[in-house]
Design a protein around this motif. Structure first.
Motif, PDB file in Angstrom:
ATOM      1  N   UNK A 225      -4.515  72.028 -39.488  1.00  0.00           N
ATOM      2  CA  UNK A 225      -5.750  72.272 -40.236  1.00  0.00           C
ATOM      3  C   UNK A 225      -5.872  73.746 -40.617  1.00  0.00           C
ATOM      4  N   UNK A 226      -5.469  74.634 -39.696  1.00  0.00           N
ATOM      5  CA  UNK A 226      -5.523  76.068 -40.001  1.00  0.00           C
ATOM      6  C   UNK A 226      -4.570  76.421 -41.145  1.00  0.00           C
ATOM      7  N   UNK A 227      -3.376  75.849 -41.115  1.00  0.00           N
ATOM      8  CA  UNK A 227      -2.417  76.107 -42.198  1.00  0.00           C
ATOM      9  C   UNK A 227      -2.964  75.599 -43.524  1.00  0.00           C
ATOM     10  N   UNK A 228      -3.556  74.432 -43.505  1.00  0.00           N
ATOM     11  CA  UNK A 228      -4.114  73.867 -44.748  1.00  0.00           C
ATOM     12  C   UNK A 228      -5.243  74.753 -45.274  1.00  0.00           C
ATOM     13  N   UNK A 229      -6.069  75.255 -44.354  1.00  0.00           N
ATOM     14  CA  UNK A 229      -7.165  76.128 -44.772  1.00  0.00           C
ATOM     15  C   UNK A 229      -6.638  77.409 -45.400  1.00  0.00           C
ATOM     16  N   UNK A 230      -5.605  77.980 -44.819  1.00  0.00           N
ATOM     17  CA  UNK A 230      -5.009  79.198 -45.363  1.00  0.00           C
ATOM     18  C   UNK A 230      -4.402  78.935 -46.735  1.00  0.00           C
ATOM     19  N   UNK A 239      -7.321  84.732 -50.286  1.00  0.00           N
ATOM     20  CA  UNK A 239      -6.398  85.518 -49.477  1.00  0.00           C
ATOM     21  C   UNK A 239      -5.119  85.710 -50.263  1.00  0.00           C
ATOM     22  N   UNK A 240      -4.401  86.774 -49.933  1.00  0.00           N
ATOM     23  CA  UNK A 240      -3.150  87.065 -50.631  1.00  0.00           C
ATOM     24  C   UNK A 240      -2.023  86.169 -50.126  1.00  0.00           C
ATOM     25  N   UNK A 241      -0.913  86.176 -50.866  1.00  0.00           N
ATOM     26  CA  UNK A 241       0.249  85.404 -50.443  1.00  0.00           C
ATOM     27  C   UNK A 241       0.768  85.883 -49.094  1.00  0.00           C
ATOM     28  N   UNK A 242       0.789  87.200 -48.890  1.00  0.00           N
ATOM     29  CA  UNK A 242       1.301  87.753 -47.634  1.00  0.00           C
ATOM     30  C   UNK A 242       0.421  87.322 -46.462  1.00  0.00           C
ATOM     31  N   UNK A 243      -0.905  87.346 -46.670  1.00  0.00           N
ATOM     32  CA  UNK A 243      -1.810  86.931 -45.597  1.00  0.00           C
ATOM     33  C   UNK A 243      -1.645  85.447 -45.277  1.00  0.00           C
ATOM     34  N   UNK A 244      -1.522  84.641 -46.325  1.00  0.00           N
ATOM     35  CA  UNK A 244      -1.343  83.200 -46.094  1.00  0.00           C
ATOM     36  C   UNK A 244      -0.020  82.920 -45.398  1.00  0.00           C
ATOM     37  N   UNK A 245       1.043  83.639 -45.803  1.00  0.00           N
ATOM     38  CA  UNK A 245       2.358  83.422 -45.189  1.00  0.00           C
ATOM     39  C   UNK A 245       2.348  83.855 -43.727  1.00  0.00           C
ATOM     40  N   UNK A 249       3.024  81.387 -40.643  1.00  0.00           N
ATOM     41  CA  UNK A 249       4.092  81.638 -39.676  1.00  0.00           C
ATOM     42  C   UNK A 249       3.549  81.598 -38.241  1.00  0.00           C
ATOM     43  N   UNK A 250       2.384  82.181 -38.037  1.00  0.00           N
ATOM     44  CA  UNK A 250       1.790  82.178 -36.695  1.00  0.00           C
ATOM     45  C   UNK A 250       1.498  80.750 -36.234  1.00  0.00           C
ATOM     46  N   UNK A 251       0.990  79.930 -37.161  1.00  0.00           N
ATOM     47  CA  UNK A 251       0.697  78.552 -36.793  1.00  0.00           C
ATOM     48  C   UNK A 251       1.976  77.749 -36.541  1.00  0.00           C
ATOM     49  N   UNK A 252       3.047  78.042 -37.317  1.00  0.00           N
ATOM     50  CA  UNK A 252       4.324  77.354 -37.097  1.00  0.00           C
ATOM     51  C   UNK A 252       4.888  77.716 -35.734  1.00  0.00           C
TER      52      UNK A 252
END
Length: 418
Positions: A225-230, A239-245, A249-252
């Protein structure tokens, strides 16, 4: 055909074969004895008659039978009958019912012999009676053995019948909690014990599978859910691409650690055992986390190094997470039970009411703010159980938490590289 019926038939056949073999050998011995006795009687009768006829006259024609011989007899010379005694002498097919004996006869010329025929009727009757006795005895004892086997097998096979009933109920209901009484003796008792062990393993496997599915579906929902929200926020431009990535990565990484822990909790107790240096493994893990190591320089142990490494990593990570900045000590020591690994921190510790629940999957003490899933100690407990050991959590003095991992006694072979 039921096992009980097959067992009764097997006993009957075994008894019949044994009795027939014994009866056949006895019959052959009896027949040999009978023929020997008949031949002896025939020869003795021929010798008795020869003594009576020894003074006789050498006539050119046979004398009439005077009825003085108890069995058919005749005097021969050169194939010619000189005298017949005791009735008609058997010939042709009749010879099968008689035994013949010949003796030289003096006073009747050169080449004269006395031939005597002894009837076999009484002896053959005795042989037939013996055969009938063998058949009747064999049949009767075989039937008796089948009946006795049928009656006795009911009690002997009752544990097996109970096992069949339990397996039938399990097949219908799918309830793996069913167990069979370990009754009987010998193979049946071992079969019952093995069956119960198998059912316990299957039940444990199903429970772990159900827990894995339930926990995985629950715990993976949050990072997904956190990844989907990002990603949605990135798509909307918040949010920027870098922030989303970085967030993805943290969620993965979080899902990777969670999945590894869940898989370890769900695994069977089948380990790839090898000999390695447990002391070195503990010292290296302590050094990576800035903890102090105390214990022998080398300690041969038979186990699975990756699992024990994961267990120590979890304990040291927990110590750093819940007791940040506090000193942590790692100790390896021999004990009566085998080997003990101690990880002791000087943090705030846990209250006595909560100590008993530490090690339960997904349990986190109330008020815990550090991120996590509550699987660290559960994984350590599972590693200990897989090695035949135990996990114990105690309050450390004067404060802090002590986690003791007890493993079986180490094996003596040479140390292999870890």
């Amino acid at each position: 055909m039921s096992l009980r019926t097959r067992l009764a038939l097997f006993i009957a056949v075994a008894v019949a074969v044994a009795l027939l073999a014994q009866g056949g050998l006895g019959y052959l011995d009896f027949r040999t004895t009978v023929l020997h006795d008949v031949d002896r009687d025939a020869r003795q009768e021929a010798e008795r008659l020869a003594r009576r006829l020894a003074p006789g006259v050498d006539d050119d024609h046979p004398a009439p039978d005077d009825g003085s011989a108890p069995v058919p007899a005749r005097v021969l010379r050169g194939g010619r009958v000189l005298r017949a005694l005791g009735g008609p002498f058997p010939a042709g097919e009749q010879l099968g019912d008689w035994r013949l004996a010949r003796v030289a006869l003096g006073g009747w010329g050169e080449g004269a012999v006395l031939e005597v025929a002894v009837p076999m009727r009484e002896y053959q009757r005795g042989l037939r009676a013996y055969q009938q006795t063998v058949v009747v005895t064999t049949t009767g004892l075989a039937l008796l053995g089948a009946v006795v086997a049928w009656l006795l097998s009911r009690g002997a096979l009752r544990p097996l019948e109970g096992m069949i009933g339990v397996t039938g109920r399990v097949a219908v209901s799918g309830d793996l909690r069913a167990r069979v009484p370990e009754a009987g003796a010998g193979e049946l008792a071992r079969l019952g014990a093995s069956f119960n062990v198998m059912m316990a393993r299957l039940e444990g496997f199903r429970q772990r599978e159900a827990e894995f599915t339930r926990h995985a579906s629950h715990e993976l929902r949050t990072p997904l859910a956190a990844m989907k929200a990002q990603l949605d926020a990135n798509h909307a431009g918040w949010v920027t691409d870098a922030e989303a990535l970085a967030a993805a990565r943290a969620q993965v990484e979080r899902m990777t650690r969670l999945t590894e822990a869940l898989l370890l909790l769900a695994r069977e107790d089948r380990l790839e055992m090898r000999t390695f240096d447990l002391a070195r493994l503990a010292a290296d893990a302590a050094a990576r986390h800035g903890a102090r190591y105390a214990g022998p320089a080398a300690l041969p142990f038979s186990g699975t190094p990756p699992l024990l490494t994961r267990a120590l990593e979890n304990l040291l990570e927990n110590a750093g997470k819940y007791a940040p900045g506090a000193p942590v000590n790692v100790t390896v020591a021999r004990s009566d039970a085998g080997v003990e690994l101690h990880v002791v921190d000087a943090g705030p510790g846990v209250s006595g009411a909560e100590l008993a629940r530490l090690g339960e999957a997904f349990y986190r003490a109330p008020g815990t703010r550090s991120p996590g899933h509550g699987l660290g100690l559960a994984v350590v407990r599972r590693v200990a159980q897989a090695h035949g050991g135990t996990l114990r959590v105690e309050a450390a003095a004067p404060h802090g938490l002590a986690v003791i991992l007890t493993l079986p006694r180490p094996t003596p072979p040479a140390v292999a590289g870890s």
